[in-house]
Scaffold this motif. Structure first.
Motif, PDB file in Angstrom:
ATOM      1  N   ASP A 122       7.028  -6.219  -5.534  1.00  0.00           N
ATOM      2  CA  ASP A 122       6.787  -5.592  -6.804  1.00  0.00           C
ATOM      3  C   ASP A 122       5.763  -4.439  -6.793  1.00  0.00           C
ATOM      4  N   VAL A 123       6.028  -3.535  -7.806  1.00  0.00           N
ATOM      5  CA  VAL A 123       5.144  -2.213  -7.652  1.00  0.00           C
ATOM      6  C   VAL A 123       3.697  -2.543  -7.778  1.00  0.00           C
ATOM      7  N   GLY A 124       3.576  -3.418  -8.651  1.00  0.00           N
ATOM      8  CA  GLY A 124       2.326  -3.977  -9.035  1.00  0.00           C
ATOM      9  C   GLY A 124       1.408  -4.574  -8.004  1.00  0.00           C
ATOM     10  N   LYS A 125       1.980  -5.185  -6.983  1.00  0.00           N
ATOM     11  CA  LYS A 125       1.409  -5.822  -5.600  1.00  0.00           C
ATOM     12  C   LYS A 125       0.893  -4.859  -5.004  1.00  0.00           C
ATOM     13  N   THR A 126       0.018  -3.817  -5.348  1.00  0.00           N
ATOM     14  CA  THR A 126      -0.401  -2.545  -4.449  1.00  0.00           C
ATOM     15  C   THR A 126      -0.908  -2.944  -2.987  1.00  0.00           C
ATOM     16  N   ALA A 127      -1.900  -3.916  -2.908  1.00  0.00           N
ATOM     17  CA  ALA A 127      -2.444  -4.147  -1.578  1.00  0.00           C
ATOM     18  C   ALA A 127      -1.370  -4.733  -0.762  1.00  0.00           C
ATOM     19  N   TRP A 128      -0.578  -5.805  -1.308  1.00  0.00           N
ATOM     20  CA  TRP A 128       0.432  -6.377  -0.608  1.00  0.00           C
ATOM     21  C   TRP A 128       1.433  -5.365   0.147  1.00  0.00           C
ATOM     22  N   ILE A 129       1.854  -4.366  -0.688  1.00  0.00           N
ATOM     23  CA  ILE A 129       2.682  -3.283  -0.195  1.00  0.00           C
ATOM     24  C   ILE A 129       1.885  -2.557   0.994  1.00  0.00           C
ATOM     25  N   ARG A 130       0.666  -2.150   0.632  1.00  0.00           N
ATOM     26  CA  ARG A 130       0.078  -1.159   1.620  1.00  0.00           C
ATOM     27  C   ARG A 130      -0.160  -2.016   2.920  1.00  0.00           C
ATOM     28  N   GLU A 131      -0.279  -3.355   2.860  1.00  0.00           N
ATOM     29  CA  GLU A 131      -0.594  -4.048   4.039  1.00  0.00           C
ATOM     30  C   GLU A 131       0.604  -4.442   4.910  1.00  0.00           C
ATOM     31  N   HIS A 132       1.796  -4.318   4.153  1.00  0.00           N
ATOM     32  CA  HIS A 132       3.137  -4.877   4.607  1.00  0.00           C
ATOM     33  C   HIS A 132       3.337  -4.090   6.274  1.00  0.00           C
ATOM     34  N   PRO A 133       4.036  -5.037   6.919  1.00  0.00           N
ATOM     35  CA  PRO A 133       4.117  -4.496   8.529  1.00  0.00           C
ATOM     36  C   PRO A 133       4.935  -3.158   8.511  1.00  0.00           C
ATOM     37  N   ALA A 134       6.251  -3.078   7.635  1.00  0.00           N
ATOM     38  CA  ALA A 134       6.911  -1.784   7.724  1.00  0.00           C
ATOM     39  C   ALA A 134       5.991  -0.615   7.175  1.00  0.00           C
ATOM     40  N   VAL A 135       5.179  -0.875   6.440  1.00  0.00           N
ATOM     41  CA  VAL A 135       4.435   0.251   5.828  1.00  0.00           C
ATOM     42  C   VAL A 135       3.252   0.676   6.782  1.00  0.00           C
ATOM     43  N   GLN A 136       2.761  -0.296   7.386  1.00  0.00           N
ATOM     44  CA  GLN A 136       1.730  -0.130   8.456  1.00  0.00           C
ATOM     45  C   GLN A 136       2.360   0.588   9.558  1.00  0.00           C
ATOM     46  N   ARG A 137       3.683   0.322   9.911  1.00  0.00           N
ATOM     47  CA  ARG A 137       4.201   0.970  11.098  1.00  0.00           C
ATOM     48  C   ARG A 137       4.836   2.116  10.900  1.00  0.00           C
ATOM     49  N   ILE A 138       5.452   2.546   9.843  1.00  0.00           N
ATOM     50  CA  ILE A 138       6.258   3.922   9.342  1.00  0.00           C
ATOM     51  C   ILE A 138       5.163   4.909   8.926  1.00  0.00           C
TER      52      ILE A 138
END
Length: 260
Positions: A122-138
């Motif tokens: 969900d777009v509102g889960k900002t910190a969760w998206i920010r820390e997602h492994p795919a985001v961290q990797r890419i």
């Protein structure tokens, strides 16, 4: 999954209106209503998508090589990475959507290499998206990032703090990054009221906002030319955007900002 099939999805209806085939009967019913009972309202989807792709091209031309597409929707004929990689073949993209159906299709059709992935969130889960492994990797947050919020914030209620969502991401990215937003605009016409009512009825959430409210989402970011304008008039190609806009085209606006 059966529960997902029993109610319409923003992404699937949007895709259906654009000619996509990955949808269920409940999505077609809503899409058919827009295209028949509100004939011409499909321009909301068409002009929005065209402006998003122009925004990606503009960002890439300005040197942006990595993107996060918040609320990406189903794969289309032209996607963010297709446009970006025509300018930068090494461009990287993380697609984000809250519909597992959309994410599954995205992974199957869009994740063609290690520089592209689709994640459910969900777009509102900002910190969760920010820390997602795919985001961290890419995504390298030391380099400028292109952030795309195409209609997504229209489906956040005021109490979900859409301005706070944008601020969170603006704080995560460095100078030179870009933030693109498109959003449903409040209108007083019969068509605008009927369209807003149907969208809220079909999807059960969201709010249409004024140009000033949408402008406030950017906070201290530098809003670039031409400002907050209808998508059809946002940096059109030569020969486009010169016609008198329909009521539908007036209902969806967009803008891009730069982080100083």
């Amino acid at each position: 999954m059966r529960a997902r099939q029993s109610r319409p999805s923003v992404a699937r209806v949007y895709s259906y209106v654009l000619g996509g085939r990955d949808n269920y009967g409940v999505d077609k019913n809503v899409g058919d209503y827009f295209m028949s009972d509100l004939a011409g309202s499909e321009q909301l989807a068409i002009t929005n998508r065209d402006a998003v792709l122009r925004a990606v091209h503009g960002m890439a031309t300005d040197g942006i090589t990595q993107f996060i597409d918040m609320g990406c929707g189903l794969p289309a004929a032209e996607n963010v990475h297709d446009v970006a990689r025509r300018v930068h073949p090494e461009a990287k993209v993380v697609y984000v959507d809250n519909d597992p159906f959309v994410v599954a299709h995205g992974r199957a059709l869009l994740a063609v290499d290690d520089g592209i992935d689709a994640i459910e969130g969900d777009v509102g889960k900002t910190a969760w998206i920010r820390e997602h492994p795919a985001v961290q990797r890419i995504i390298d947050f030391e380099r400028p990032v292109g952030l795309l919020f195409a209609v997504t914030l229209s489906f956040l209620e005021d109490e979900e703090d859409p301005a706070g969502v944008v601020k969170f991401w603006a704080d995560q990215v460095p100078s030179g990054s870009r933030v693109y937003i498109s959003h449903f605009r409040t209108g007083g016409t019969r068509e605008a009221k009927a369209t807003e009512r149907k969208i809220l009825e079909a999807f059960g959430r969201g709010r249409w906002r004024t140009d000033a409210e949408i402008r406030d989402f950017y906070g201290d970011l530098e809003v670039l030319e031409p400002g907050i304008v209808p998508c059809a008039q946002w940096r059109p190609q030569p020969g486009e955007g010169e016609h008198k806009l329909s009521d539908w085209e007036e209902m969806i606006v967009s803008g891009m900002a730069r982080k100083p």
